[in-house]
Design a protein around this motif. Structure first.
Motif, PDB file in Angstrom:
ATOM      1  N   PRO A  71       0.840  -1.388  -0.016  1.00 54.09           N
ATOM      2  CA  PRO A  71       0.160   0.036   0.106  1.00 54.09           C
ATOM      3  C   PRO A  71       0.907   1.262  -0.190  1.00 54.09           C
ATOM      4  O   PRO A  71       0.332   2.381  -0.469  1.00 54.09           O
ATOM      5  N   GLU A  72       2.031   1.330   0.535  1.00 57.22           N
ATOM      6  CA  GLU A  72       2.718   2.432   0.519  1.00 57.22           C
ATOM      7  C   GLU A  72       3.365   2.739  -0.595  1.00 57.22           C
ATOM      8  O   GLU A  72       4.109   3.914  -0.993  1.00 57.22           O
ATOM      9  N   SER A  73       3.433   1.821  -1.686  1.00 56.34           N
ATOM     10  CA  SER A  73       4.077   2.189  -3.144  1.00 56.34           C
ATOM     11  C   SER A  73       3.091   3.306  -3.738  1.00 56.34           C
ATOM     12  O   SER A  73       1.623   3.188  -3.430  1.00 56.34           O
ATOM     13  N   PRO A  74       3.627   4.256  -4.462  1.00 49.16           N
ATOM     14  CA  PRO A  74       2.787   5.319  -4.976  1.00 49.16           C
ATOM     15  C   PRO A  74       1.842   4.740  -6.121  1.00 49.16           C
ATOM     16  O   PRO A  74       0.857   5.590  -6.278  1.00 49.16           O
ATOM     17  N   ASP A  75       2.138   3.811  -6.682  1.00 46.23           N
ATOM     18  CA  ASP A  75       1.074   3.158  -7.778  1.00 46.23           C
ATOM     19  C   ASP A  75       0.656   1.933  -7.319  1.00 46.23           C
ATOM     20  O   ASP A  75       0.029   1.120  -8.290  1.00 46.23           O
ATOM     21  N   ALA A  76       0.425   1.683  -5.786  1.00 44.37           N
ATOM     22  CA  ALA A  76      -0.102   0.500  -5.461  1.00 44.37           C
ATOM     23  C   ALA A  76      -1.410   0.507  -5.972  1.00 44.37           C
ATOM     24  O   ALA A  76      -2.341   1.632  -5.949  1.00 44.37           O
TER      25      ALA A  76
END
Length: 585
Positions: free
Chosen positions: A498-503
């Motif tokens: 979830p913390e990925s910008p493109d999740a």
């Protein structure tokens, strides 16, 4: 005398045939003297003629657009091979060139067609195919390409007419590489997974300020790609093409993004590209790439010719160092396949340092600042006078979010849309046949905020708070286990963490988990709330704080009632709980 006349006649006749042959193979762009670019049908006709005339060229398609147009692909190989297995068996690597993902930016299409013609028909620079074969998409966004007009690119100096930026259903393909909403992108991913080309070029035209450079570029060298590949790209390939192009009269410079829009005095910024973008996606697949941005204000002919030179110089480099490229790519893949990414933090999100910079010379033009009588804002008017500015370059990208990787993820079957996305990326998954209990870690979210308008057809989550949870959770038959140790490891992580910008959760794939579906009547909670507060000083303290927070709200009574409901045994324990589990090592 007769013999001399005969020789002169034969020479003249030969020159006529050569001239006719050259005229026959002139592209639409060349016939227009560099002023126009062909429509879709003319592009496809020329591509098919190339394939019919040369055994080195294969014309094929890799899918169909929403409006029913074929997605074209040209393959150039010195043995006429048209499959990745054949080409790799011959010891060659693959250069993948993509044009017209934004069809108003058509330099790559016209440059690529001329390159194929020169090598395959005119047999010019055939040595460029000694160790490299070429995949070429002349037009990726075929429906947008046919929304043809002279008014599609207000900032751009030619061609006379051009296509439109987005697909038929208004999606920007260069924001779609990870989420894969567009059918065209899903078919592109199938093609990409089949070939996994060693080098990628995505050709665009920039917007923005005026400057002397014909081409600006972006390469993923700031931390979001395998370290060895990044180091090679930064220290070897990029310096080679920049220096060689300058020797040939074409100035190149890093992609121009100023800290303050259009103002070079504010300094240059270079950021990592997330996997929604083309070269950002290639980086997650352990593949180096170059984003090419020709300068919009240069004449179209200048931009196309510069693009041609850049492709040729890239081919020269890749032929010289094909073994190095192959070794680095294979090494990066093995790190993913054999689990070398585990055991240390995996970077998910970067922020640009505002402190670390270097000074560099920027070849721009003198300009003056003017205030608009209409908008009241200030803008710049550029002169024709070259001027070199010394400006700071901010390129230190700091990791601000990272994660320790699990052995695998597990996704319930009801989230089939997410499973389909991973399938399009070529991710290997195993399906469980029976309901099974797993000990997992997962996440619970709170305080979600959404953007106030759609972006690329979705309502994205702006931010949320995340808490890690540990539990035994039952997963039904049909759930899929996604091992992290595989070639597409980086894609899996960016899609599911979830913390990925493109999740995918940020793109809105899981918006439903944030919705409350059951409620308590206020008269019911009025009886239960005092019972919850009994002998619970911590709850009482929390309630006092919340009560103060909502004291001026119009629906204060309902908010208080629901606050207690959320803390009761009747509340939905699955709300705001991430459906995906992490199976730890």
């Amino acid at each position: 005398m007769i013999r001399i006349v005969s020789l002169v006649f034969m020479l003249h006749f030969s020159m006529m045939l050569t001239s006719q042959s050259q005229d026959e193979w002139m592209t639409y762009y060349e016939r227009s003297l560099g002023m126009e670019t062909p429509r879709y049908t003319e592009t496809i006709d020329y591509a098919k003629r190339l394939a019919s005339a040369s055994s080195w060229v294969t014309y094929t398609t890799f899918g169909t657009s929403l409006q029913g147009r074929d997605l074209p692909l040209l393959i150039l190989d010195r043995d006429g091979y048209s499959s990745p297995v054949q080409i790799r068996a011959a010891g060659r690597i693959v250069l993948f060139i993509e044009a017209c993902i934004h069809p108003g930016e058509s330099e790559g299409k016209d440059a690529g067609l001329m390159l194929f013609r020169d090598i395959a028909i005119n047999k010019t620079d055939t040595h460029l195919l000694n160790h490299v074969s070429i995949l070429f998409i002349p037009v990726f966004n075929v429906d947008g390409h046919e929304r043809f007009s002279a008014y599609n690119r207000i900032n751009q100096n030619g061609p006379k007419e051009m296509g439109w930026r987005c697909t038929a259903n208004n999606l920007n393909l260069n924001r779609d590489f990870l989420k894969a909403d567009a059918p065209e992108m899903r078919q592109w991913l199938t093609l990409y997974n089949r070939w996994l080309p060693e080098f990628f070029m995505d050709i665009h035209t920039t917007n923005g300020a005026d400057y002397q450079y014909t081409i600006t570029y972006a390469a993923e060298v700031f931390g979001n790609m395998d370290e060895s590949l990044s180091r090679w790209l930064d220290s070897s390939y990029v310096p080679y093409v920049v220096e060689t192009m300058e020797q040939e009269g074409v100035l190149m410079f890093p992609y121009v993004s100023f800290r303050q829009w259009h103002d070079p005095r504010s300094g240059l910024c270079s950021r990592t590209a997330t996997p929604r973008y083309s070269v950002g996606y290639a980086a997650t697949r352990n593949r180096p790439g170059l984003l090419v941005e020709t300068h919009m204000l240069k004449p179209y002919k200048v931009r196309v010719e510069a693009t041609c030179k850049l492709i040729i110089n890239t081919l020269r480099y890749l032929n010289m160092y094909h073994n190095t490229v192959k070794r680095l790519v294979d090494k990066a893949d093995k790190k993913c396949i054999f689990g070398d990414l585990s055991g240390k933090p995996f970077p998910l999100r970067y922020e640009l340092s505002s402190n670390d910079s270097i000074m560099l010379a920027f070849k721009g033009y003198k300009y003056r600042e003017v205030k608009s009588d209409i908008t009241g804002s200030k803008y710049f008017i550029y002169s024709d006078t070259p001027h070199t500015f010394m400006i700071p370059w901010f390129k230190e990208n700091l990791v601000v979010e990272s994660v320790m990787l699990p052995e695998a993820y597990i996704i319930p079957p009801e989230w089939g849309e997410v499973i389909n996305v991973l399938n399009w990326h070529g991710v290997v998954m195993d399906t469980i046949e029976n309901d099974s209990l797993f000990s997992i870690t997962s996440y619970r979210f709170s305080q979600p905020h959404w953007h106030n308008k759609p972006y690329e057809g979705r309502i994205m989550i702006n931010k949320f708070s995340v808490t890690t949870i540990y539990e035994n959770r039952m997963f039904p038959a049909g759930s899929v286990i996604v091992p992290v140790s595989q070639q597409a490891a980086r894609v899996i992580i960016h899609a599911l963490e979830p913390e990925s910008p493109d999740a995918l959760i940020r793109w809105g794939f899981f918006n439903a988990i944030f919705e409350q579906k059951e409620y308590a009547e206020m008269y019911v909670m009025a009886e239960i709330a005092p019972l919850l507060l009994e002998d619970d000083p911590a709850l009482m303290k929390a309630f006092m704080g919340f009560n103060e927070e909502v004291k001026n709200e119009k629906n204060r009574s309902w908010l208080i009632s629901n606050w207690f409901y959320e803390r009761s045994p009747w509340y939905d324990e699955q709300k705001e709980r991430y459906p995906i589990g992490r199976i730890e090592w």
